[in-house]
Design a protein around this motif. Structure first.
Motif, PDB file in Angstrom:
ATOM      1  N   LYS A  79       4.631  28.613 -15.789  1.00  0.00           N
ATOM      2  CA  LYS A  79       4.825  26.543 -15.469  1.00  0.00           C
ATOM      3  C   LYS A  79       4.257  26.229 -16.652  1.00  0.00           C
ATOM      4  O   LYS A  79       4.442  25.103 -16.444  1.00  0.00           O
ATOM      5  CB  LYS A  79       4.274  26.991 -14.290  1.00  0.00           C
ATOM      6  N   ASP A  83       5.982  23.331 -18.300  1.00  0.00           N
ATOM      7  CA  ASP A  83       5.444  21.815 -18.977  1.00  0.00           C
ATOM      8  C   ASP A  83       5.401  21.177 -20.013  1.00  0.00           C
ATOM      9  O   ASP A  83       4.687  20.137 -20.226  1.00  0.00           O
ATOM     10  CB  ASP A  83       3.649  21.574 -17.762  1.00  0.00           C
ATOM     11  N   GLU A  89       8.443  18.520 -17.459  1.00  0.00           N
ATOM     12  CA  GLU A  89       7.185  18.815 -16.270  1.00  0.00           C
ATOM     13  C   GLU A  89       6.796  18.643 -15.536  1.00  0.00           C
ATOM     14  O   GLU A  89       6.830  17.316 -15.501  1.00  0.00           O
ATOM     15  CB  GLU A  89       5.591  17.631 -17.729  1.00  0.00           C
ATOM     16  N   HIS A  90       6.140  19.283 -14.439  1.00  0.00           N
ATOM     17  CA  HIS A  90       6.030  19.038 -13.143  1.00  0.00           C
ATOM     18  C   HIS A  90       6.881  18.905 -12.705  1.00  0.00           C
ATOM     19  O   HIS A  90       7.275  18.442 -11.239  1.00  0.00           O
ATOM     20  CB  HIS A  90       4.939  17.366 -13.009  1.00  0.00           C
ATOM     21  N   ARG A  92       9.549  19.838 -10.125  1.00  0.00           N
ATOM     22  CA  ARG A  92       9.590  20.963  -8.698  1.00  0.00           C
ATOM     23  C   ARG A  92      10.504  21.337  -8.628  1.00  0.00           C
ATOM     24  O   ARG A  92      11.330  21.955  -8.808  1.00  0.00           O
ATOM     25  CB  ARG A  92      10.832  20.028  -7.228  1.00  0.00           C
TER      26      ARG A  92
END
Length: 343
Positions: A79, A83, A89-90, A92
């Motif tokens: 993750k 990011d 980045e972020h 889903r």
């Protein structure tokens, strides 16, 4: 530097068993402008191979589409790497409802013309002018509205084992086919009906929503995160589950159970069944639905002809396949004259 797999699926399977670690099956996508897909592909392979990521990832100038698995112990590192990439980045992440440590057995990162084969001329419309994203609660409200038309944007073999109640399920082999079929069927309702779409994880609906807005549909909605995210929200928020059956997934599991309903049947005997298999005859490999009784009787094959070939010694099977192009039945999933009970 190694930029490709060196282990076979069987070798990788043994390593996963020996490691004894839980893995998470994840999918995500992102439309973005990637100037050098090949360079980005190599960058991802180097970093994800080091994290023991396995899966099928497509990279194109229009973005990325990924289905993969990663050891649970490496999830945070994975993750963090996502990011660190500006457009991811972020992003889903759709984490599978049902986990399987062997959902993927190789890391394949491929450069493609598009992240979803749609046959569209994207230059003719704005792919970022997409429809309204709705969560599970709003989706449930919308599909009960008499002015809503609910459309399944997946292919026939996906919707056959599971779909939302009252959904239109086009009998198509490809995403591109469904676009024209739906536009023709709904051409008289571009202004007065709410067009609500869903798919597995959202990627097909995202492109379709922009396409249909371009084609004149005034009220276009899509289920955010697709069936995968819908199921998660239904459980978390204790909402009514309006999905019937299984969600077809593109890994070794082939399906996740969303409800107890079995809405399809064995393609060989007609009994209720929603288990997809591939014909054991490697020269066929047809995807179809087969119950346990038929799997035993047919030696996991789709026909008597394939059963006969599959019973031959392996070397003889190889000789029969030599010089022959893979059957197009592989790509016509679930369509064959030998499947007597295909709906």
């Amino acid at each position: 530097m190694q930029l490709y797999n060196t282990l076979s699926a069987k070798e990788r399977e043994l390593l996963i068993e020996e490691a004894g670690k839980e893995r998470l099956t994840i999918s995500f996508y992102k439309y973005a402008h990637i100037k050098n897909p090949q360079l980005f592909r190599d960058y991802l392979f180097i970093h994800w191979n080091a994290l023991d990521v396995l899966g099928r990832i497509y990279v194109a100038k229009e973005g990325i589409n990924a289905q993969l698995s990663v050891p649970a112990d490496n999830f945070e590192a994975f993750k963090q790497h996502l990011d660190s990439i500006s457009f991811l980045e972020h992003v889903r992440l759709n984490i599978a409802i049902e986990q399987d440590n062997k959902s993927f057995l190789k890391l394949k990162v491929k450069v493609r013309h598009k992240i979803v084969a749609d046959g569209l001329d994207d230059g003719s419309f704005d792919v970022t002018n997409k429809g309204i994203h709705v969560d599970a609660q709003k989706f449930n409200e919308l599909i009960e509205d008499p002015d809503t038309v609910l459309v399944d944007m997946r292919n026939h073999y996906e919707s056959e084992i599971g779909h939302f109640k009252n959904a239109i399920t086009p009998d198509v082999d490809t995403f591109r086919d469904s676009l024209d079929v739906i536009e023709e069927d709904l051409k008289d309702h571009k202004e007065d009906k709410k067009l609500v779409m869903y798919c597995t994880g959202g990627i097909r609906c995202e492109k379709a929503s922009a396409y249909y807005k371009h084609k004149g549909f005034k009220q276009v909605y899509q289920l955010e995160g697709g069936i995968i995210e819908y199921t998660r929200q239904v459980k978390k928020k204790n909402l009514e589950n309006k999905f019937l059956g299984k969600n077809f997934v593109f890994d070794h599991r082939r399906g996740e159970r969303i409800s107890d309903h079995i809405i399809s049947n064995c393609h060989q005997c007609g009994q209720p069944c929603d288990t997809h298999v591939n014909c054991a005859n490697e020269a066929c490999h047809l995807l179809f639905i087969q119950c346990e009784a038929c799997a035993k009787a047919m030696n996991e094959c789709c026909s008597d002809a394939c059963k006969t070939i599959h019973a031959l010694p392996f070397e003889e099977q190889k000789k029969l396949r030599k010089g022959k192009h893979a059957s197009n039945k592989i790509f016509k999933k679930g369509r064959s004259e030998v499947l007597k009970f295909k709906k």
